[in-house]
Structure formats: C-alpha cells, structure tokens
Scaffold this motif. Sequence first.
Motif, PDB file in Angstrom:
ATOM      1  N   LEU A 190     -18.610  64.290 -30.398  1.00  0.00           N
ATOM      2  CA  LEU A 190     -18.798  63.513 -29.174  1.00  0.00           C
ATOM      3  C   LEU A 190     -20.275  63.511 -28.781  1.00  0.00           C
ATOM      4  O   LEU A 190     -21.043  64.368 -29.218  1.00  0.00           O
ATOM      5  N   PRO A 191     -20.686  62.550 -27.963  1.00  0.00           N
ATOM      6  CA  PRO A 191     -22.101  62.465 -27.580  1.00  0.00           C
ATOM      7  C   PRO A 191     -22.594  63.742 -26.892  1.00  0.00           C
ATOM      8  O   PRO A 191     -21.835  64.429 -26.201  1.00  0.00           O
ATOM      9  N   PHE A 192     -23.872  64.035 -27.094  1.00  0.00           N
ATOM     10  CA  PHE A 192     -24.497  65.180 -26.449  1.00  0.00           C
ATOM     11  C   PHE A 192     -24.545  64.943 -24.942  1.00  0.00           C
ATOM     12  O   PHE A 192     -24.613  63.807 -24.471  1.00  0.00           O
ATOM     13  N   ILE A 193     -24.534  66.037 -24.180  1.00  0.00           N
ATOM     14  CA  ILE A 193     -24.744  65.975 -22.741  1.00  0.00           C
ATOM     15  C   ILE A 193     -26.163  66.455 -22.468  1.00  0.00           C
ATOM     16  O   ILE A 193     -26.581  67.512 -22.949  1.00  0.00           O
ATOM     17  N   GLU A 194     -26.919  65.687 -21.712  1.00  0.00           N
ATOM     18  CA  GLU A 194     -28.326  65.974 -21.473  1.00  0.00           C
ATOM     19  C   GLU A 194     -28.526  66.784 -20.185  1.00  0.00           C
ATOM     20  O   GLU A 194     -27.711  66.737 -19.264  1.00  0.00           O
ATOM     21  N   GLU A 195     -29.614  67.501 -20.154  1.00  0.00           N
ATOM     22  CA  GLU A 195     -29.943  68.314 -18.980  1.00  0.00           C
ATOM     23  C   GLU A 195     -30.063  67.466 -17.720  1.00  0.00           C
ATOM     24  O   GLU A 195     -29.625  67.877 -16.639  1.00  0.00           O
ATOM     25  N   ALA A 196     -30.624  66.264 -17.849  1.00  0.00           N
ATOM     26  CA  ALA A 196     -30.797  65.391 -16.688  1.00  0.00           C
ATOM     27  C   ALA A 196     -29.443  64.991 -16.099  1.00  0.00           C
ATOM     28  O   ALA A 196     -29.299  64.847 -14.868  1.00  0.00           O
ATOM     29  N   GLU A 197     -28.444  64.798 -16.960  1.00  0.00           N
ATOM     30  CA  GLU A 197     -27.097  64.461 -16.471  1.00  0.00           C
ATOM     31  C   GLU A 197     -26.536  65.613 -15.638  1.00  0.00           C
ATOM     32  O   GLU A 197     -25.958  65.395 -14.565  1.00  0.00           O
TER      33      GLU A 197
END
Length: 223
Positions: A190-197
């Motif tokens: 699955l897509p990575f989750i970013e720190e900004a999110e």
Amino acid sequence: MSDDPNNKSKRNDEWSGFDRSGLEDPEVQKIHSALEREKAEPSEGFAAPPLVVVFFSMIVCLWVSWYAPQYMGGFRWDVYDPHYDPDAVAEPTVYDPIARGKRIYTNKCQVCHQQTGTGVPGVYPPLAGADWVAKSPDILVRVVLNGLAGEIVVNGNTYNSAMTAFGNDLSDQEIAEVLTYIRNSWGNELPFIEEAEVAAIRAAVGSRTTTYSPSELLEAFAE
C-alpha cells in the motif's frame, strides 16, 4: 622588650651541667662551618625545573602537535577498522522508512500483533492482509494517536480489545514510518504514509485525549 631575669636564670641553670668543651674543638667547628656554607638558602614557592627538562618537554609537545594530525586519523574511532580507507568517499546514508518502521513496530506493536502480523485469534486483530490496514490514513493515524476501543470487525472476525494510544510516545515521523512498515509487510502493498500527513491529522485531532471507537472512525471517514 628585655628578658625576664627569672627566665634567664632558669636557662643558665639548664645549661650549667652541659659539657661545652666539645664545642670548642677545632674539628667540630670546621665541620659546622662547612655545613653552614653548603646549606641552601631557604626560599618560598617552587623551585624552577632544570633547563634540560624544560627543553625536552618543549620538544615532546612540538613532536606530538605534528604527529597527531598526521597519523591519528582525525581522532575517528573507525580508523582502527582493518578495512578503513581514509581516501574512500563515504556513501550517503539512504533513508529507509520501512526499516525504521520495523524497529518501532518491534518495540511498540509486536507484543500484541505478533512478529508475523497475524495477531492473536479472538484477542488482537491481524495486520497481515487486514482490510483495516488499507483504510484511509485519516483513520489509521487517529488510531495510533489516540488509541482504539470497542468492537471491531477485521476480515470478517470480531474483536473487542483496546489499543493503546501512542500520540505522546511517537513523533509524526515515527508514526508515518511504523504505518508505512505495516502497510508494506506480510503481503501488504500500500502507499507510504508521509510525515506531513501525520502532522496535519495530529493538528486536526487537536487537544482530544479520549480514544476513538471503530464505529466513530468509520462514520467520520466513510469510503
């Protein structure tokens, strides 16, 4: 101030029986004269070191100041590595969120969800191939930030155990890393989750301290 006549009389009485003839011996006087000539004059403070010691110390200091920069490898610990090459260009460290997330998972999540992500049947839901893992970051990040309590259905099976909140223990970057690891392990892709999110969702949660329920999250972020 004059001496007390009584004290002077006492001192004379003390020496009255002393044989003074030895003091008049020429040999005794000669020895005492030599001792008086050779005895060093008393002085205050420390005596200056010999010049040869000062000169030798300066030579050693100059040699160390030249030798250390040339042969101590910048005082680095890895110069003692048998494979160390001072002329080699160090490769930049590659940031790997999955590897970092694995370490966080091992410390924080593995005790319940297990190393293989299969959970504990009837107690803790699985993460490997779990439908909840594929849900929106808005749901997953809130679960990690504030915890989860209440009945939840994962892959058709019902669980009713609480999950601990990690919002005070993990930074935005660490939450992004551990969720990225979970979403890309045990067959998950699955897509990575970013720190900004994570930072944006944390700001939206605000000062809330209570846990979420599965039904509340599903209603608020229906797909």
